[in-house]
Design a protein around this motif. Structure first.
Motif, mmCIF file in Angstrom:
data_model
loop_
_atom_site.group_PDB
_atom_site.id
_atom_site.type_symbol
_atom_site.label_atom_id
_atom_site.label_comp_id
_atom_site.label_asym_id
_atom_site.label_seq_id
_atom_site.Cartn_x
_atom_site.Cartn_y
_atom_site.Cartn_z
ATOM 1 N N GLY A 1 0.774 -1.232 0.000
ATOM 2 C CA GLY A 1 0.000 0.000 0.000
ATOM 3 C C GLY A 1 0.805 1.280 0.000
ATOM 4 N N TYR B 1 1.838 -8.117 -10.271
ATOM 5 C CA TYR B 1 0.625 -8.862 -10.622
ATOM 6 C C TYR B 1 0.572 -9.126 -12.125
ATOM 7 C CZ TYR B 1 -0.982 -4.165 -11.927
ATOM 8 O OH TYR B 1 -1.078 -2.909 -12.481
ATOM 9 N N SER C 1 -13.377 -0.913 -12.509
ATOM 10 C CA SER C 1 -13.689 -1.908 -11.494
ATOM 11 C C SER C 1 -14.229 -3.154 -12.183
ATOM 12 C CB SER C 1 -14.735 -1.367 -10.512
ATOM 13 O OG SER C 1 -15.026 -2.322 -9.512
ATOM 14 N N ASP D 1 -9.809 -3.241 -8.763
ATOM 15 C CA ASP D 1 -10.041 -1.815 -8.995
ATOM 16 C C ASP D 1 -8.739 -1.159 -9.433
ATOM 17 O OD1 ASP D 1 -12.897 -1.061 -7.877
ATOM 18 O OD2 ASP D 1 -12.017 -2.472 -6.440
ATOM 19 N N VAL E 1 -3.255 3.445 -8.476
ATOM 20 C CA VAL E 1 -3.427 2.465 -7.396
ATOM 21 C C VAL E 1 -4.211 1.284 -7.953
ATOM 22 C CG1 VAL E 1 -4.370 1.982 -5.126
ATOM 23 C CG2 VAL E 1 -3.391 4.235 -5.605
ATOM 24 N N THR F 1 -5.779 -2.381 -6.892
ATOM 25 C CA THR F 1 -6.118 -3.204 -5.731
ATOM 26 C C THR F 1 -6.828 -4.479 -6.179
ATOM 27 O OG1 THR F 1 -8.264 -2.120 -5.385
ATOM 28 C CG2 THR F 1 -6.362 -1.189 -4.241
ATOM 29 N N ARG F 2 -6.569 -5.534 -5.427
ATOM 30 C CA ARG F 2 -7.249 -6.814 -5.667
ATOM 31 C C ARG F 2 -7.702 -7.370 -4.322
ATOM 32 N NH1 ARG F 2 -5.227 -11.960 -5.302
ATOM 33 N NH2 ARG F 2 -3.072 -11.217 -5.468
ATOM 34 N N ASN F 3 -8.994 -7.619 -4.219
ATOM 35 C CA ASN F 3 -9.571 -8.215 -3.015
ATOM 36 C C ASN F 3 -10.058 -9.611 -3.391
ATOM 37 O OD1 ASN F 3 -10.712 -8.761 -0.573
ATOM 38 N ND2 ASN F 3 -12.318 -7.215 -0.704
ATOM 39 N N PHE G 1 -6.035 -9.264 0.498
ATOM 40 C CA PHE G 1 -6.225 -7.920 -0.040
ATOM 41 C C PHE G 1 -4.854 -7.354 -0.369
ATOM 42 C CE2 PHE G 1 -6.418 -3.302 0.368
ATOM 43 C CZ PHE G 1 -7.451 -3.015 -0.527
ATOM 44 N N THR G 2 -4.652 -6.988 -1.619
ATOM 45 C CA THR G 2 -3.357 -6.452 -2.049
ATOM 46 C C THR G 2 -3.571 -5.088 -2.688
ATOM 47 O OG1 THR G 2 -3.539 -7.634 -4.155
ATOM 48 C CG2 THR G 2 -2.311 -8.711 -2.398
ATOM 49 N N ARG G 3 -2.663 -4.158 -2.393
ATOM 50 C CA ARG G 3 -2.695 -2.823 -2.987
ATOM 51 C C ARG G 3 -1.312 -2.519 -3.548
ATOM 52 N NH1 ARG G 3 -4.224 0.007 1.083
ATOM 53 N NH2 ARG G 3 -6.398 0.455 0.480
ATOM 54 N N TYR G 4 -1.286 -2.125 -4.819
ATOM 55 C CA TYR G 4 -0.025 -1.815 -5.483
ATOM 56 C C TYR G 4 -0.065 -0.383 -6.010
ATOM 57 C CZ TYR G 4 0.524 -6.888 -5.433
ATOM 58 O OH TYR G 4 0.606 -8.200 -5.045
#
Length: 501
Positions: A276, A358, A435, A451, A473, A475-477, A487-490
């Motif tokens: 994040g 990813y 999304s 997203d 940003v 994100t993958r949930n 939950f990953t945020r790049y």
């Protein structure tokens, strides 16, 4: 090889059958009508679609408000100069020939895996009898290699006078015959989707770029043009020799050059973080080439891919890290004036994104509305809202370790929105959001919510150079019924210098 899980077989069969019907029907109808069709009257609008995987795709989406597209004659007209003669038999034979070349090449250069390509009528029957599975190949092979192979099938049709939808039949044929009869491995459902849908996009892009490079009226530098066109479209170059067209001076085909062309080269550095933040992010150099062919909103729609956008990135942590293409397959103008324009859009998209953080890829069909509002002589404001369906997306996941595969397969639905403030047609400020929901049917038992949000600014330096930066940003949930959710945020930051040709 990984088989389609038994509980999912009804869904797999419906998915495969539905996609086959959708892909083949337009081509078969076009084949039946081609002999009697006359060129359709030009429409007043043109569409564009968002490939939500890469915001940079929208660089050339709208041109300045005073640019109006000219109607392009239908290439199927018998009076069309510079167009190849229609020959279904030669196109079908060449499609099978492409498979034969792939088989012989693999036998010659992959001695340790020759058993996979020693096909016989018995292996053909076994593959037909046991049906389709999901394979275990890596992301690059499945999401880039197979679409390129599909593009070769597509080019056999375009090089022999067939249109977009007719050539799509050859991609489906080539893909199916390769999966059943080109390998001893079980036929792969994911390969069929990526080869067919990705091949339609790649093949048409290669065909149009090669036609653009090849000026058949040129006498000076002609060999260099022929060679360059053959590198872009190898099948097309081969058939130019077979047809006796190599080096021949003649009139160009009427749709060779669109009303609007744009190309920019961008080079810079990106930082991609994990957890994040960008606190410990690594820096990677990258080079990006953005190409716009036609105007997705204002160029009058005549036929598929008479307007498209593409983005190609090398670097950023891997070799070829991004290839995103968005081609218009249908468009209808809702309004058109000096004050602005609006269009209903249907596009076909291709997305290949791979980096150390990813992997994400797939071939899509998008539907939506694009609008542009002229604010002044130099500025305009544009909006695009799209819905998206991906028959079979690929996304990296935590609990997948199947030979070379570390990602899930599953159908996806999504939506995207982009707004841009433009100065002389170039985006100086842009906001992008996408999304999507991916339901895994092979790999891990998971549902993925993805997203992407990006803000980007670009400031002109004269008429050709620009400097800018962006912040994204991703994100993958991911939710796993039998394992902990992830939950990953790049975050990603870029600075760049671009040159517009």
């Amino acid at each position: 090889m990984i088989e389609c899980p038994r509980p999912f077989w009804p869904a797999c069969v419906r998915l495969f059958g539905g996609a086959l019907l959708v892909l083949l029907t337009p081509g078969l109808l076009a084949a039946q009508q081609a002999a009697s069709d006359s060129p359709a009257p030009a429409t007043s609008g043109s569409p564009s679609l968002a490939a939500p995987m890469n915001p940079a795709l929208f660089e050339g989406l709208w041109q300045p408000g005073d640019q109006q597209g000219a109607a392009i004659p239908d290439y199927r007209s018998p009076e069309c100069p510079g167009c190849p003669n229609r020959n279904w038999g030669r196109a079908v034979a060449a499609t099978i020939g492409v498979n034969a070349i792939f088989t012989l090449t693999n036998l010659a250069f992959r001695p340790d895996e020759r058993y996979e390509f020693q096909v016989t009528p018995r292996t053909w029957w076994d593959n037909l009898k046991y049906g389709f599975i999901f394979d275990d190949n890596n992301f690059r092979i499945n999401q880039f290699g197979h679409p390129y192979q599909g593009g070769l099938y597509f080019s056999t049709g375009r090089s022999n006078g067939l249109n977009y939808w007719e050539s799509s039949v050859l991609v489906a044929l080539g893909s199916f015959t390769w999966e059943c009869c080109g390998e001893t491995n079980r036929a792969s459902m994911n390969d069929y989707f990526s080869t067919t849908m990705g091949g339609m996009v790649m093949g048409e892009i290669q065909h149009r770029l090669a036609t653009l490079v090849l000026d058949t009226t040129a006498t000076e530098g002609r060999i260099a043009r022929e060679v360059a066109a053959a590198v872009i479209d190898p099948v097309g170059g081969f058939f130019r020799i077979i047809h006796g067209e190599w080096g021949k001076v003649r009139e160009n085909r009427p749709d060779r050059r669109p009303d609007v062309l744009s190309m920019s080269l961008q080079t810079g550095v990106l930082w991609r973080g994990a957890g994040g933040t960008l606190d410990e992010a690594s820096a990677f150099p990258y080079v990006e080439l953005d190409f716009g062919y036609g105007d997705l909103v204002r160029t009058p729609f005549r036929k598929p891919f008479d307007a498209f956008q593409s983005s190609f990135v090398v670097g950023g942590g891997k070799g070829v890290s991004e290839l995103v293409v968005l081609g218009r397959v249908y468009g209808k103008s809702l309004s058109q004036s000096q004050a602005g324009a609006a269009s209903f859009l249907i596009t076909q998209g291709f997305a290949y994104l791979t980096n150390p953080a990813y992997d994400l890829g797939g071939q899509s069909v998008d539907v939506g509305i694009g609008t542009v509002k002229t604010l002044g002589r130099r500025t305009s404001l544009s909006f695009l809202a799209m819905g998206q369906v991906v028959p079979l997306a690929a996304i990296s996941a935590e609990y997948v370790d199947i030979n070379e595969r570390t990602y899930d397969f599953g159908p996806a639905v999504g939506a995207s929105f982009v707004a841009a403030l433009r100065w002389y047609g170039d985006p100086v400020l842009r906001l992008f959001y996408h999304s999507s929901f991916i339901n895994s049917v092979n790999g891990s038992d998971a549902t993925h919510y993805v997203d992407m949000l990006q803000a980007r600014a670009q400031f002109p330096i004269g008429r050709t150079f620009a400097a800018g930066g962006s912040f994204t940003v991703f994100t993958r949930n991911s939710k796993y019924p039998a394992a902990p959710a992830a939950f990953t945020r790049y975050p990603e930051s870029r600075v760049f210098l671009s040159y517009r040709f």
